[in-house]
Design an enzyme around this catalytic site. Structure first.
Site, PDB file in Angstrom:
ATOM      1  N   ARG A  80       0.441  -1.398  -0.015  1.00 32.21           N
ATOM      2  CA  ARG A  80      -0.077  -0.264   0.187  1.00 32.21           C
ATOM      3  C   ARG A  80       0.832   1.176   0.188  1.00 32.21           C
ATOM      4  NH1 ARG A  80      -5.317  -1.250   0.517  1.00 32.21           N
ATOM      5  NH2 ARG A  80      -5.339  -2.991   1.713  1.00 32.21           N
ATOM      6  N   ASP A 137     -14.023  -4.337  -2.161  1.00 33.87           N
ATOM      7  CA  ASP A 137     -14.939  -3.897  -1.198  1.00 33.87           C
ATOM      8  C   ASP A 137     -16.171  -3.079  -2.462  1.00 33.87           C
ATOM      9  OD1 ASP A 137     -13.488  -3.566   0.217  1.00 33.87           O
ATOM     10  OD2 ASP A 137     -11.987  -1.511   0.443  1.00 33.87           O
ATOM     11  N   ARG A 179     -14.634  -1.576   3.943  1.00 32.00           N
ATOM     12  CA  ARG A 179     -14.393  -0.704   4.266  1.00 32.00           C
ATOM     13  C   ARG A 179     -15.289   0.846   4.699  1.00 32.00           C
ATOM     14  NH1 ARG A 179      -8.672   0.446   1.916  1.00 32.00           N
ATOM     15  NH2 ARG A 179      -7.554   0.583   4.664  1.00 32.00           N
TER      16      ARG A 179
HETATM   17  O1  F6P Z   1      -9.461  -2.251   0.338  1.00 29.69           O
HETATM   18  C1  F6P Z   1      -9.740  -3.958   0.819  1.00 29.69           C
HETATM   19  C2  F6P Z   1      -9.634  -4.179   2.169  1.00 29.69           C
HETATM   20  O2  F6P Z   1      -9.943  -5.395   2.341  1.00 29.69           O
HETATM   21  C3  F6P Z   1     -10.956  -3.520   3.314  1.00 29.69           C
HETATM   22  O3  F6P Z   1     -11.648  -3.645   2.852  1.00 29.69           O
HETATM   23  C4  F6P Z   1     -10.478  -3.543   4.396  1.00 29.69           C
HETATM   24  O4  F6P Z   1     -10.392  -2.395   5.524  1.00 29.69           O
HETATM   25  C5  F6P Z   1      -8.394  -3.555   4.234  1.00 29.69           C
HETATM   26  O5  F6P Z   1      -8.514  -3.639   2.554  1.00 29.69           O
HETATM   27  C6  F6P Z   1      -8.198  -3.710   4.933  1.00 29.69           C
HETATM   28  O6  F6P Z   1      -6.456  -3.650   4.966  1.00 29.69           O
HETATM   29  P1  F6P Z   1      -5.338  -4.689   5.206  1.00 29.69           P
HETATM   30  O7  F6P Z   1      -5.032  -5.899   4.252  1.00 29.69           O
HETATM   31  O8  F6P Z   1      -3.949  -3.606   5.004  1.00 29.69           O
HETATM   32  O9  F6P Z   1      -4.845  -4.949   6.520  1.00 29.69           O
END
Ligand code: F6P
Length: 404
Positions: A80, A137, A179
């Protein structure tokens, strides 16, 4: 027509179902057109560090055959990272140097809104790229690979949890990813016949939820010959509490795109229901009537929250996402060939490849609340007073049925 000889493939943001089909779609279509494709690993972090790599993985026939399209996640890896935020004034030059080093002429980048915003940025910096929509999402303007897989997994987990819920007569609160929007909670919850579905688009009135829970759950257990029943609530992680705040994990700092790690929606709903049950004399009567009451030990029905977390985007991809992933991955190569940089492949329908500017596709799409009332009319609670379904009849010549 552009003269692209080598494409770099990037997957970015959160992983999900269908991405490996995208990678295979790109690689196989490119190969068929005499173009090479290579993996740029670790999403945008890998793009930034490309010049430092000794080699990149070529997606030739042999390597591609080792990628399992039906497995979720991505062989290309993720991060990210927002390029603009990298603390290095030479970042774009470094990226261009890396692309030059490996003779990569253009990029196919699969990701959601954050990833798409970087596609816009890179395009402005003169780096040729196209975007393939991906996010579980489902908050992009177009369908995005990963959504169907997540919905199906939410539905399966929720349905499976009913057996343990029934055995203990528990109320289960299942908190799911999604999200700031409720698409996956809504579709997964409906798919599992949840009793209540709570989404960010509808501020939750706990009293309405509580009333629905009591009526449904009490009746279910009292009607059962063995006095067994459960009540299932699917809650999107992005709902707000009574003060209108989203619940998040304070120990985790915001990511490069400013997102907090959402957590606690299920716990919040559990605590609200428990509080009301403790104060409600009808709950005591119900426990007595159904033979469950044990003084000092078992005074109110148990509420448990379950958080499948990353499981909803892991494991296997749905057949729909493999189909969609292959198509949009292959179509992205045609967009590149035609110089449609900064664009997103939105669909492949027959011989039509539809595309739109990435900047427009990444605008957030919320659940269409006009549709919710049709589910309320069949008895599902959305944490608000049920509304009357207002419909318009539409006589159409074409039988177009689209997902979402
Ligand atoms: O955006 C995709 C998602 O799976 C969201 O639904 C969730 O809030 C987020 O990513 C979780 O992020 P990470 O994988 O960085 O914990």
């Amino acid at each position: 027509m552009t003269d692209i000889k080598r494409i770099g493939v990037i997957t970015s943001g959160g992983d999900c179902g269908g991405l490996n089909a995208v990678i295979k779609g790109v690689a196989r279509e490119a190969f068929a057109l005499g173009i090479e494709s290579v993996v740029i690993p670790h999403g945008y972090a890998g793009l930034y560090n490309l010049a430092k790599l000794d080699k990149v993985v070529l997606l030739d026939a042999e390597r591609v055959s080792k990628i399992e399209a039906s497995l979720a996640g991505s062989e290309a890896g993720h991060s990210r990272v927002k390029i603009k935020k990298i603390d290095d004034p030479d970042k774009y030059e470094k990226i261009k140097k890396g692309l030059k080093k490996f003779k990569i002429d253009a990029l196919v980048i699969s990701g959601g809104d954050d990833t798409g915003s970087v596609v816009v940025d890179l395009t402005e910096q003169g780096i040729p790229c196209v975007h393939v929509p991906k996010t579980m999402d489902l908050d992009l303007q177009s369908y995005s690979v990963g959504g169907d897989s997540a919905i199906n997994r939410i539905a399966v987990f929720t349905r499976d949890l009913k057996t343990t819920g029934m055995s203990h007569n528990r109320i289960l609160v299942i908190e799911v990813f999604g999200r700031y929007v409720g698409h996956t909670a809504l579709r997964g919850g409906i798919g599992a016949e949840a009793d209540a579905i709570l989404i960010p688009e509808i501020p939750v009135d706990i009293d309405v939820l509580y009333k629905h829970m009591k009526v449904t759950y009490f009746a279910r257990i009292e009607r059962s010959d063995v006095k067994a029943g459960t009540y299932i609530i699917v809650v999107a992680e992005g709902i707000r509490n009574a003060s209108g705040e989203m619940l998040y994990d304070e120990s985790i700092p915001p990511d490069a795109f400013g997102h907090r790690k959402l957590a606690g929606a299920g716990k919040y709903i559990r605590q609200q229901l428990e509080k009301r049950m403790k104060e409600d004399p009808e709950v005591h009567d119900f426990m007595e009537r159904t033979g469950m009451f044990a003084p000092g030990v078992y005074m109110i029905p148990e509420v448990r929250e379950v958080t499948p977390g990353h499981l909803v985007r892991s494991g296997h991809s749905s057949a729909f996402d493999v189909n969609f992933g292959y198509k949009v991955g292959a179509a992205a190569v045609f967009l590149l060939k035609n110089g449609k940089f900064g664009q997103t492949v939105v669909n492949v329908d027959g011989d039509q490849i539809s595309y739109q500017p990435t900047a427009a596709v990444i605008k957030r799409r919320e659940v269409d609340l006009r549709e919710i009332a049709i589910f309320e009319s069949v008895g599902i609670c959305f944490g608000r007073e049920p509304q009357k379904y207002k419909y318009k009849l539409n006589a159409t010549e074409e039988a177009i049925i689209r997902f979402e």
